[in-house]
Design an enzyme around this catalytic site. Structure first.
Site, PDB file in Angstrom:
ATOM      1  N   CYS A  54       0.825  -1.213   0.000  1.00  0.00           N
ATOM      2  CA  CYS A  54       0.000   0.000   0.000  1.00  0.00           C
ATOM      3  C   CYS A  54       0.861   1.266   0.000  1.00  0.00           C
ATOM      4  O   CYS A  54       1.977   1.260   0.528  1.00  0.00           O
ATOM      5  CB  CYS A  54      -0.874   0.046   1.246  1.00  0.00           C
ATOM      6  SG  CYS A  54      -1.939  -1.369   1.412  1.00  0.00           S
ATOM      7  N   ARG A  95       5.084   0.413  -6.031  1.00  0.00           N
ATOM      8  CA  ARG A  95       5.037  -0.421  -4.828  1.00  0.00           C
ATOM      9  C   ARG A  95       4.103  -1.611  -5.010  1.00  0.00           C
ATOM     10  O   ARG A  95       4.138  -2.554  -4.223  1.00  0.00           O
ATOM     11  CB  ARG A  95       4.562   0.423  -3.626  1.00  0.00           C
ATOM     12  CG  ARG A  95       5.511   1.512  -3.250  1.00  0.00           C
ATOM     13  CD  ARG A  95       4.861   2.524  -2.322  1.00  0.00           C
ATOM     14  NE  ARG A  95       4.554   1.990  -1.023  1.00  0.00           N
ATOM     15  CZ  ARG A  95       5.409   1.936  -0.006  1.00  0.00           C
ATOM     16  NH1 ARG A  95       6.630   2.393  -0.172  1.00  0.00           N
ATOM     17  NH2 ARG A  95       5.058   1.448   1.146  1.00  0.00           N
ATOM     18  N   TRP A 112      -2.891  -2.606  -1.679  1.00  0.00           N
ATOM     19  CA  TRP A 112      -2.418  -3.937  -2.067  1.00  0.00           C
ATOM     20  C   TRP A 112      -3.124  -4.888  -1.118  1.00  0.00           C
ATOM     21  O   TRP A 112      -2.821  -4.928   0.078  1.00  0.00           O
ATOM     22  CB  TRP A 112      -0.897  -3.981  -1.893  1.00  0.00           C
ATOM     23  CG  TRP A 112      -0.243  -5.177  -2.467  1.00  0.00           C
ATOM     24  CD1 TRP A 112      -0.046  -5.463  -3.791  1.00  0.00           C
ATOM     25  CD2 TRP A 112       0.370  -6.253  -1.734  1.00  0.00           C
ATOM     26  NE1 TRP A 112       0.635  -6.637  -3.913  1.00  0.00           N
ATOM     27  CE2 TRP A 112       0.897  -7.142  -2.675  1.00  0.00           C
ATOM     28  CE3 TRP A 112       0.508  -6.536  -0.380  1.00  0.00           C
ATOM     29  CZ2 TRP A 112       1.561  -8.305  -2.306  1.00  0.00           C
ATOM     30  CZ3 TRP A 112       1.164  -7.691  -0.009  1.00  0.00           C
ATOM     31  CH2 TRP A 112       1.688  -8.564  -0.979  1.00  0.00           C
ATOM     32  N   ASN A 119      -1.388   1.918   5.683  1.00  0.00           N
ATOM     33  CA  ASN A 119      -0.456   0.931   5.131  1.00  0.00           C
ATOM     34  C   ASN A 119      -0.011   0.071   6.304  1.00  0.00           C
ATOM     35  O   ASN A 119       0.487   0.599   7.296  1.00  0.00           O
ATOM     36  CB  ASN A 119       0.749   1.640   4.496  1.00  0.00           C
ATOM     37  CG  ASN A 119       1.866   0.672   4.123  1.00  0.00           C
ATOM     38  OD1 ASN A 119       1.629  -0.520   3.937  1.00  0.00           O
ATOM     39  ND2 ASN A 119       3.082   1.184   4.023  1.00  0.00           N
ATOM     40  N   GLY A 120      -0.203  -1.252   6.183  1.00  0.00           N
ATOM     41  CA  GLY A 120       0.194  -2.140   7.268  1.00  0.00           C
ATOM     42  C   GLY A 120      -0.918  -3.113   7.586  1.00  0.00           C
ATOM     43  O   GLY A 120      -1.785  -3.361   6.733  1.00  0.00           O
ATOM     44  N   GLU A 133      19.288 -15.859  -7.710  1.00  0.00           N
ATOM     45  CA  GLU A 133      18.775 -14.544  -8.077  1.00  0.00           C
ATOM     46  C   GLU A 133      18.186 -14.567  -9.498  1.00  0.00           C
ATOM     47  O   GLU A 133      17.153 -13.954  -9.763  1.00  0.00           O
ATOM     48  CB  GLU A 133      19.903 -13.499  -7.956  1.00  0.00           C
ATOM     49  CG  GLU A 133      19.583 -12.122  -8.455  1.00  0.00           C
ATOM     50  CD  GLU A 133      18.398 -11.454  -7.745  1.00  0.00           C
ATOM     51  OE1 GLU A 133      17.882 -12.002  -6.756  1.00  0.00           O
ATOM     52  OE2 GLU A 133      17.964 -10.390  -8.235  1.00  0.00           O
ATOM     53  N   LYS A 173      14.304 -13.643 -10.660  1.00  0.00           N
ATOM     54  CA  LYS A 173      13.946 -12.588 -11.625  1.00  0.00           C
ATOM     55  C   LYS A 173      12.949 -13.126 -12.649  1.00  0.00           C
ATOM     56  O   LYS A 173      11.967 -12.480 -12.977  1.00  0.00           O
ATOM     57  CB  LYS A 173      15.194 -12.072 -12.379  1.00  0.00           C
ATOM     58  CG  LYS A 173      16.121 -11.202 -11.599  1.00  0.00           C
ATOM     59  CD  LYS A 173      15.633  -9.779 -11.358  1.00  0.00           C
ATOM     60  CE  LYS A 173      14.913  -9.659 -10.066  1.00  0.00           C
ATOM     61  NZ  LYS A 173      15.639  -9.499  -8.859  1.00  0.00           N
ATOM     62  N   GLU A 207       9.475 -13.687 -11.137  1.00  0.00           N
ATOM     63  CA  GLU A 207       8.782 -12.461 -10.755  1.00  0.00           C
ATOM     64  C   GLU A 207       8.127 -11.745 -11.914  1.00  0.00           C
ATOM     65  O   GLU A 207       7.008 -11.291 -11.809  1.00  0.00           O
ATOM     66  CB  GLU A 207       9.792 -11.450 -10.170  1.00  0.00           C
ATOM     67  CG  GLU A 207      10.236 -11.688  -8.790  1.00  0.00           C
ATOM     68  CD  GLU A 207      11.220 -10.602  -8.385  1.00  0.00           C
ATOM     69  OE1 GLU A 207      12.336 -10.559  -8.924  1.00  0.00           O
ATOM     70  OE2 GLU A 207      10.862  -9.781  -7.529  1.00  0.00           O
ATOM     71  N   HIS A 244      20.372 -35.421  -7.535  1.00  0.00           N
ATOM     72  CA  HIS A 244      19.746 -35.938  -6.308  1.00  0.00           C
ATOM     73  C   HIS A 244      18.234 -35.732  -6.331  1.00  0.00           C
ATOM     74  O   HIS A 244      17.591 -35.772  -5.300  1.00  0.00           O
ATOM     75  CB  HIS A 244      20.365 -35.274  -5.074  1.00  0.00           C
ATOM     76  CG  HIS A 244      21.824 -35.564  -4.938  1.00  0.00           C
ATOM     77  ND1 HIS A 244      22.299 -36.809  -4.591  1.00  0.00           N
ATOM     78  CD2 HIS A 244      22.913 -34.796  -5.161  1.00  0.00           C
ATOM     79  CE1 HIS A 244      23.626 -36.783  -4.589  1.00  0.00           C
ATOM     80  NE2 HIS A 244      24.017 -35.564  -4.938  1.00  0.00           N
ATOM     81  N   LYS A 300       6.785  -3.607  -4.176  1.00  0.00           N
ATOM     82  CA  LYS A 300       8.194  -3.217  -4.089  1.00  0.00           C
ATOM     83  C   LYS A 300       8.692  -3.286  -2.660  1.00  0.00           C
ATOM     84  O   LYS A 300       9.799  -3.705  -2.395  1.00  0.00           O
ATOM     85  CB  LYS A 300       8.357  -1.797  -4.646  1.00  0.00           C
ATOM     86  CG  LYS A 300       9.778  -1.272  -4.598  1.00  0.00           C
ATOM     87  CD  LYS A 300      10.653  -2.001  -5.599  1.00  0.00           C
ATOM     88  CE  LYS A 300      12.089  -1.536  -5.594  1.00  0.00           C
ATOM     89  NZ  LYS A 300      12.954  -2.556  -6.222  1.00  0.00           N
TER      90      LYS A 300
HETATM   91  C1  F6R Z   1      13.095  -9.192  -5.969  1.00  0.00           C
HETATM   92  C2  F6R Z   1      12.752  -8.247  -4.954  1.00  0.00           C
HETATM   93  C3  F6R Z   1      12.371  -8.756  -3.599  1.00  0.00           C
HETATM   94  C4  F6R Z   1      13.110  -7.925  -2.544  1.00  0.00           C
HETATM   95  C5  F6R Z   1      12.652  -8.316  -1.140  1.00  0.00           C
HETATM   96  C6  F6R Z   1      13.411  -7.562  -0.068  1.00  0.00           C
HETATM   97  O1  F6R Z   1      13.369  -8.589  -7.184  1.00  0.00           O
HETATM   98  O2  F6R Z   1      12.762  -7.083  -5.189  1.00  0.00           O
HETATM   99  O3  F6R Z   1      12.659 -10.103  -3.454  1.00  0.00           O
HETATM  100  O4  F6R Z   1      14.471  -8.132  -2.693  1.00  0.00           O
HETATM  101  O5  F6R Z   1      11.278  -8.059  -1.000  1.00  0.00           O
HETATM  102  O6  F6R Z   1      13.254  -6.192  -0.218  1.00  0.00           O
HETATM  103  P1  F6R Z   1      14.234  -5.168   0.475  1.00  0.00           P
HETATM  104  O7  F6R Z   1      15.578  -5.349  -0.148  1.00  0.00           O
HETATM  105  O8  F6R Z   1      13.639  -3.827   0.204  1.00  0.00           O
HETATM  106  O9  F6R Z   1      14.257  -5.530   1.922  1.00  0.00           O
END
Ligand code: F6R
Length: 616
Positions: free
Chosen positions: A2, A27, A81, A107-108, A489, A493, A496, A512, A611
């Protein structure tokens, strides 16, 4: 997650709020709304409070506002959200009390909302939405005796959970009240106008002077001033901080998407993050005064790293780097596990907490737990003034600039730069690496931005490969050591933003179990930069080829080892093997980006993702 905005000033509030909400779109959200206080809105005489909200994209709200115009110079807004209740008009914020005179955005999560709902129902309240937030509006109403500030204070005594909240009340049009606990909220101090927002990005168009609100503090915004109080209503003195970001840094700058822009900003971000820490005395050395690096670090017997998502992957690279360069044991754990698994502490531990936003709920909880142990807490974060930055003992900033796209790219590579700098400095202190080895690695780090630039110039090769592969529904990334960390990683990506089922494996683990899944429909990306393990990777590649997989190898530009085994080889400029992650992840970022676009997705705002994950 949010987003909250608020405005009180001389301008029409509606366009200001909508514009600010646009800046928070990154976000992640599924509905939006605003509440405006204005003279004569609908009710005729006096000030009245009008709410407009709409499920879906902000343009739905904009369309509604275009036909149902509201006027007024103060108001609050929200991008939602969904957590409690589906995305819908009625569940969107702002929420109001029964008479519609008090509105709130949140937000929360209000953790005790069920109990409060029951209590309010018994007092005669009928709820309109399924949200946890609506209880807050009714609770403020319940306590309201002609003073919004006092009603908010009484409400804060009753609610449990995490929140950034903003309130307006029809009877008190001259002010907005905002509070926070475990959720971000920033206040912009303008001239004849004041604003609030979940982060600084929406404020930059109006002011660069901001107040950071601490947990438990209450802000009262008037047109010409902002007053701060603690929970006991005692006034607090606060100073503004100056935001040095450029507005254009938060805009797309000619790129189709923020994500592509941010991928391309990596050479600069790496250089900025490094430059601040290299000092030349007689020879070049790494300066980490900012995190209190001195001889006392030699007392540490362990490093513990905790983070979430991409930042956790940076932590996995950190483990390999610290063990390699500093020969110190490292535990690395996702914050959501760490906080609940009753970890064993030692006050001599060094904790490294990594978070781009500095606001991730699980990461903050891990940091607060670790802090209680008496250990030294180092935060690596990108956001100046974030909760993590303010609460950790010491902070090392990633100078990546604002990261807007939901999928993290430049934040990751700059987090890596930070962990390498710590590992090398620590290794030198512990006499694991000598002056010459340190100098060789510093030189290699300094070369990375130019190499990343050169790598990005070949992006069409990845684009062409993506054009042939984007329809694949299954992708495995595999590697060993640093390449395994990068595989984690890379797979994230692709999940996501392309919504492709992708997994990462330590290459030796494939046989395995996971190899049972490999068939002609599988794309395997083998990351091969650890020269000592090329033979092992070659066997793994042959194993998956024999089961029909298509194999892309990512390796050094002058390396021919995999030419015959792979279906395609993508070559990255050569650096030292242990430093490879800062380059080898870039092809995977590009691959995920192109697949996402080719599949018709919006890479900047992937479905279901936010985000900044400020709730558990
Ligand atoms: C992946 C991504 C998320 C963040 C995770 C932690 O692309 O963006 O996996 O890495 O939510 O977020 P931060 O780094 O803001 O604590």
């Amino acid at each position: 997650m949010c987003g909250i905005v608020g405005y009180i000033g001389e301008e029409e509030a509606t366009p200001v709020l909508v514009n600010a909400l646009k800046k928070l779109e990154y976000r992640g959200y599924d509905s939006a709304g605003i509440a405006i206080l204005g003279p004569g809105n609908e009710a005729g005489a006096g000030h009245s409070l009008v709410v407009r909200k709409a499920k879906g994209a902000l343009k739905n709200l904009e369309q509604r506002i275009a036909t149902e115009i509201i006027r007024g110079t103060s108001g609050i807004g929200h991008t939602r959200w969904a957590t409690h209740g589906e995305p819908s008009d009625v569940n969107s914020h702002p929420h109001t009390n029964v008479s519609g005179k008090i509105a709130v955005v949140h937000n929360g999560i209000i953790e005790n909302h069920a109990k409060l709902k029951e209590m309010l129902r018994e007092s005669g309240v009928t709820f309109k939405s399924q949200t946890d937030t609506e209880v807050v509006a009714h609770l403020v109403d319940y306590f309201y005796k002609g003073d919004l500030f006092e009603a908010v204070r009484a409400t804060l005594d009753r609610i449990e959970g995490a929140y950034a909240l903003a309130f307006v009340c029809e009877n008190e049009p001259e002010r907005i009240i905002a509070v926070r606990k475990d959720a971000p909220l920033v206040i912009g101090a303008g001239k004849g106008e004041n604003l609030i927002a979940s982060d600084v990005t929406p404020l930059l168009e109006y002011t660069r002077d901001v107040y950071y609100l601490n947990d438990g503090e209450i802000a009262v915004l008037y047109r010409d001033r902002v007053e701060f109080f603690d929970r006991e209503a005692r006034p607090i003195e606060k100073k503004t901080s100056r935001v040095e970001w450029d507005v254009s840094a938060a805009e797309k700058g000619g790129y189709e998407h923020f994500m592509l822009k941010e991928i391309h900003e990596q050479p600069k971000a790496l250089a900025d993050t490094l430059r601040a820490r290299i000092k030349t005395y007689a020879t070049k050395t790494i300066n980490l005064e900012e995190i209190g690096f001195d001889a006392s670090w030699a007392q540490a017997s362990r490093v513990v790293i905790s983070a979430c998502g991409t930042a956790w992957h940076a932590g996995v690279v950190g483990k390999y780097a610290l063990e390699r360069f500093a020969r110190i044991p490292v535990d690395v754990d996702v914050a959501s596990e760490f906080r609940y698994r009753d970890p064993i502490y030692d006050p001599k531990d060094i904790f490294i907490i990594i978070s781009q936003s500095g606001e991730t709920a699980d990461t903050l909880a891990a940091m607060r737990m670790a802090k209680k142990s008496g250990a030294r807490i180092i935060a690596i974060t990108n956001v100046v003034g974030s909760t993590l930055a303010r609460e950790a003992d010491l902070v090392m900033y990633t100078w990546a600039g604002p990261e807007i796209a939901v999928a993290s790219t430049k934040a990751f590579t700059t987090q890596l730069m930070c962990v390498y700098l710590i590992a090398l400095k620590f290794g030198h202190l512990r006499k694991v690496i000598d002056d010459a080895e340190l100098a060789k690695n510093i030189e290699a780090l300094e070369g990375l931005p130019a190499l990343a630039e050169r790598l990005l110039a070949q992006k069409e090769d990845i684009q062409r490969f993506a054009a042939r592969q984007f329809h694949k529904t299954k992708a495995f990334f595999m590697g060993r050591l640093f390449d395994y960390a990068v595989s984690l990683e890379s797979a994230l990506k692709l999940k996501e933003i392309a919504y492709t089922h992708s997994e990462a494996f330590a290459a030796g683990e494939l046989k395995h179990g996971p190899i049972a899944l490999v068939d002609e429909s599988t794309l395997v990306v083998a990351i091969c930069t650890q020269t000592a393990l090329f033979d092992k990777m070659d066997s793994n590649i042959k194993e998956v080829k024999a089961r029909g997989a298509t194999v892309l190898v990512i390796t050094w530009e002058d390396e021919k080892y995999f030419d015959s085994a792979a279906d395609e080889v993508f070559r990255i400029p050569r650096t030292l093997d242990p430093l490879s992650p800062m380059l080898s992840v870039i092809p995977s970022q590009l691959y995920a980006y192109y697949c996402s676009v080719m599949r018709g997705n919006d890479p900047d705002k992937p479905r279901n993702l936010a985000k900044s994950v400020t709730v558990e």
